[in-house]
Design a protein around this motif. Sequence first.
Motif, PDB file in Angstrom:
ATOM      1  N   LYS A 171       1.706   0.906  -2.360  1.00 50.62           N
ATOM      2  CA  LYS A 171       2.667   0.084  -2.659  1.00 50.62           C
ATOM      3  C   LYS A 171       3.571  -0.916  -1.826  1.00 50.62           C
ATOM      4  O   LYS A 171       4.159  -1.603  -2.026  1.00 50.62           O
ATOM      5  CB  LYS A 171       3.622   0.267  -3.883  1.00 50.62           C
ATOM      6  N   ASN A 218       5.880   6.965  -2.902  1.00 50.98           N
ATOM      7  CA  ASN A 218       4.566   6.330  -3.186  1.00 50.98           C
ATOM      8  C   ASN A 218       3.658   6.633  -1.832  1.00 50.98           C
ATOM      9  O   ASN A 218       2.357   6.821  -1.915  1.00 50.98           O
ATOM     10  CB  ASN A 218       4.523   4.833  -3.302  1.00 50.98           C
ATOM     11  N   SER A 273       0.117   8.781  -2.499  1.00 48.00           N
ATOM     12  CA  SER A 273      -1.109   7.883  -2.172  1.00 48.00           C
ATOM     13  C   SER A 273      -1.506   8.198  -0.598  1.00 48.00           C
ATOM     14  O   SER A 273      -2.480   7.783  -0.365  1.00 48.00           O
ATOM     15  CB  SER A 273      -0.539   6.242  -2.076  1.00 48.00           C
TER      16      SER A 273
END
Length: 182
Positions: A103, A91, A95
């Motif tokens: 997250k 993540n 991201s």
Amino acid sequence: KKLSEEQVEKYGNPSKGHIEYLLNKALELAEKFKKADKDAIKLAVYLLDIRLGKCLHENKIKNHSKEGGEAARDFLKKFDLEDSFREKIINCVESHHAECSFKSIEAEICANADCYPFIHPKGFFEKLMSCGKKREGLKESLEFLNSKLDEKWNILSLDICKKDLKGYYKTFKKLIADTEIL
């Protein structure tokens, strides 16, 4: 770290200086968020741009976070890691350009730290120098940096980072506008 260095050696991007600056900034931010897992952040930083050079080479720069996440997933499968730790790292990679939601605090720290090499003077001037080697002239370099300033400013989500970088962002935007070549 070794995998990251191999990619830098093969493709030339990102620079070792960029990675080092990013790592230091991410760890500095982690100190301010005591719950942040520094081991996860260190690992994630080395994997953030694991496909940047390849995607640049293939003219698919917009795909580097997604492809980086896939490469990180494949790489991390080789190690006996908890699934939650592995997914946290993936993540962070996927991201870091805010293309999907954070997250974890580690993902948010990595994404915010990744803005410093473009907005803070230390990184901005390094980028300006490297642009001269890759682009045709000042106008093209400033167009690139102007767009990166906006992109990175819009990714910033931590108030501490926005406060730290706001003056630099405004100054660089004004200086670029004052060159009157865009």
